[in-house]
Design a protein around this motif. Sequence first.
Motif, short mmCIF file in Angstrom:
data_model
loop_
_atom_site.label_atom_id
_atom_site.label_comp_id
_atom_site.label_asym_id
_atom_site.label_seq_id
_atom_site.Cartn_x
_atom_site.Cartn_y
_atom_site.Cartn_z
N LYS A 156 0.84 -1.19 0.00
CA LYS A 156 0.00 0.00 0.00
C LYS A 156 0.88 1.25 0.00
O LYS A 156 1.95 1.26 0.61
CB LYS A 156 -0.88 0.04 1.26
CG LYS A 156 -2.17 -0.75 1.19
CD LYS A 156 -2.99 -0.51 2.46
CE LYS A 156 -4.31 -1.25 2.39
NZ LYS A 156 -5.12 -1.00 3.61
N THR A 191 -3.38 4.94 1.73
CA THR A 191 -4.60 4.11 1.71
C THR A 191 -4.79 3.39 0.39
O THR A 191 -5.74 2.61 0.24
CB THR A 191 -5.83 4.99 1.98
OG1 THR A 191 -5.93 6.01 0.96
CG2 THR A 191 -5.75 5.65 3.35
N LYS A 192 -3.91 3.63 -0.58
CA LYS A 192 -4.06 3.03 -1.90
C LYS A 192 -3.36 1.67 -1.96
O LYS A 192 -2.15 1.59 -1.75
CB LYS A 192 -3.50 3.95 -2.98
CG LYS A 192 -3.64 3.40 -4.40
CD LYS A 192 -3.14 4.38 -5.42
CE LYS A 192 -3.16 3.79 -6.83
NZ LYS A 192 -4.49 3.33 -7.24
N GLN A 193 -4.12 0.63 -2.26
CA GLN A 193 -3.55 -0.71 -2.43
C GLN A 193 -2.98 -0.80 -3.84
O GLN A 193 -3.70 -0.73 -4.82
CB GLN A 193 -4.65 -1.77 -2.23
CG GLN A 193 -4.14 -3.20 -2.22
CD GLN A 193 -3.51 -3.58 -0.88
OE1 GLN A 193 -3.94 -3.13 0.15
NE2 GLN A 193 -2.50 -4.43 -0.93
#
Length: 294
Positions: free
Chosen positions: A10, A13-15
């Motif tokens: 990650k 918050t971005k996977q």
Amino acid sequence: MLEIRDVNKKYGTKQVLTDVSFNVLPERMTGFVGGNGAGKTTTMRIILGVLSSDSGTVTLGGSKLTPADRRLFGYMPEERGLYPKMKVEEQLVYLARLHGFTSAAAKRNATNLLEQLGLGERANSPVESLSLGNQQRAQIAAALVHDPEVLILDEPFSGLDPMAVDVVVGVLKDRAVAGAPVLFSSHQLDIVERLCDDLVIIADGTVRANGSRESIRASHSTLRYELISSGDAGWLRSVPGVSVIEFDGGYALFDVDTEQTAQAVLRNAIGRGDVATFAPQHPSLAQIFKEVIR
């Protein structure tokens, strides 16, 4: 064997990577394909230890990678990273010396690589004086000069003309044949299709297809055939179980519901005139790529 298992990453918050798993086998070229932002470079940097993963493992020969192991890797980044004012051969010798080579061995490796890559006459030229294509060849030489046991190459064919691509392909194949696992990314799908033994397709941080080139083609193949005959092939439109994709006089590209239908079409075509071609059609890598990333 280089093994990537269940790697997640990650950024905030971005996977960006989700359970990424695949193998890079010795003596084989593995193409790593995906659009911009798909996760290729992040995966490569985790393999190299430049980035850490949130979870998952990267192993070589069944053992977790150590800094000493990674010194045996050859890495070519997408961004050129050579010293622009340094002479090409001088720079390669310097890089080999950093890996513990003697001055004589470093010089020998550098000279041999430059000859193999068609840069022998530019050995004493500053990097900045080279064309972009020749700078790319020099960057590839920098990844190879210390005789790495594993190769990780990010867009190695970018900026190369067709003849230069063939030269680089030959050098990389020699390394694979000698036993090195080779992982390379590329947006040039025609080159990947021609060069790779195995293929990994990634989209949105998830592996969508993974395996040998032949097995991936087979798993995405339909019962599609090409017919070229002396007569008008329009009769195919009325045959049960046949769906015509393209048609032009004696040429037709069509899908069938079963192999038995295909054989019936062939018998019918022979009865109507000369048949020049009747052959199954396999999807190209570009077609498979579009299908799996939807």
